[in-house]
Design a protein around this motif. Structure first.
Motif, mmCIF file in Angstrom:
data_model
loop_
_atom_site.group_PDB
_atom_site.id
_atom_site.type_symbol
_atom_site.label_atom_id
_atom_site.label_comp_id
_atom_site.label_asym_id
_atom_site.label_seq_id
_atom_site.Cartn_x
_atom_site.Cartn_y
_atom_site.Cartn_z
ATOM 1 N N UNK A 1 0.821 -1.317 0.058
ATOM 2 C CA UNK A 1 -0.010 -0.062 0.050
ATOM 3 C C UNK A 1 0.797 1.359 0.139
ATOM 4 N N UNK A 2 2.127 1.283 0.209
ATOM 5 C CA UNK A 2 3.182 2.266 0.163
ATOM 6 C C UNK A 2 3.028 2.861 1.578
ATOM 7 N N UNK A 3 2.575 2.421 2.749
ATOM 8 C CA UNK A 3 2.665 2.966 3.859
ATOM 9 C C UNK A 3 3.754 2.622 4.847
ATOM 10 N N UNK A 4 4.503 1.454 4.407
ATOM 11 C CA UNK A 4 5.753 1.102 5.287
ATOM 12 C C UNK A 4 6.736 1.004 4.232
ATOM 13 N N UNK A 5 7.992 1.745 4.209
ATOM 14 C CA UNK A 5 9.057 1.663 3.437
ATOM 15 C C UNK A 5 9.740 0.141 3.646
ATOM 16 N N UNK A 6 10.543 -0.299 2.484
ATOM 17 C CA UNK A 6 11.454 -1.610 2.441
ATOM 18 C C UNK A 6 12.729 -1.233 3.021
#
Length: 185
Positions: free
Chosen positions: A161-166
């Motif tokens: 969802x793009x709410x947690x960066x890798x």
């Protein structure tokens, strides 16, 4: 132990592996004549001669599709808990294979066949140019840290969802004290 398996076309183990060797040497596609499915049948049966073939293909095949299917067959159909050499071959593919699909498959396999801390996965997380490889390495490290499948899926949904960066920082927050195992090596 050699398992004699009836493949898609009634072939036995020896003839399937002989055909695969010839096809590999001739530069043919693994998907021709359902060869991939017959090799897959051998992997599902746990055939040790086929396992040896797959490990060789991971290291020597010029076509990425051969390396990809070999990693999938070895990684998803054989118990590698006492085969550290096989796990190391998969780690090398993760770090050096030119095709991102092979590296992504290697990262996924290591998530179920390796143990914490897997430094190759951490290196892929921090250095691979392909986002899908970094994502697979991130998820595999979460699994190896001891998280449940549902916890990993919840976290990966946030990533998607793009709410947690890798990132290593995200991984550190998620795995807590275990993260120091990766930093110390």
């Amino acid at each position: 132990m050699t398992v004699v398996t009836e493949g898609v076309m009634g072939d036995d183990t020896e003839s399937i592996l002989e055909e695969a060797e010839k096809a590999l040497r001739a530069g043919k596609k693994i998907y021709d004549d359902d060869l991939n499915w017959r090799l897959h049948d051998l992997a599902e049966a746990g055939d040790e001669k086929a396992k040896t073939f797959f490990l060789k293909a991971i290291q020597t095949a010029s076509k990425g599709s051969w390396r990809l299917e070999a990693i999938r067959n070895v990684g998803f159909h054989y118990d590698l808990s006492s085969d550290l050499a096989a796990v190391e071959i998969i780690r090398k593919a993760l770090l050096a294979d030119p095709w991102e699909m092979v590296r992504m498959a290697a990262a996924s396999v290591l998530g179920i066949r390796s143990s914490w801390p897997d430094l190759a996965l951490y290196q892929a997380l921090t250095a691979d140019q392909d986002e899908s490889v970094r994502s697979a390495a991130f998820e595999s490290l979460l699994r190896l840290s001891g998280m449940s499948y549902s916890e990993c899926r919840h976290i990966m949904a946030q990533v998607e969802a793009g709410t947690l960066p890798i990132t290593p920082d995200s991984l550190g927050v998620l795995v807590g004290e275990k993260f120091s195992d990766l930093r110390e090596c």
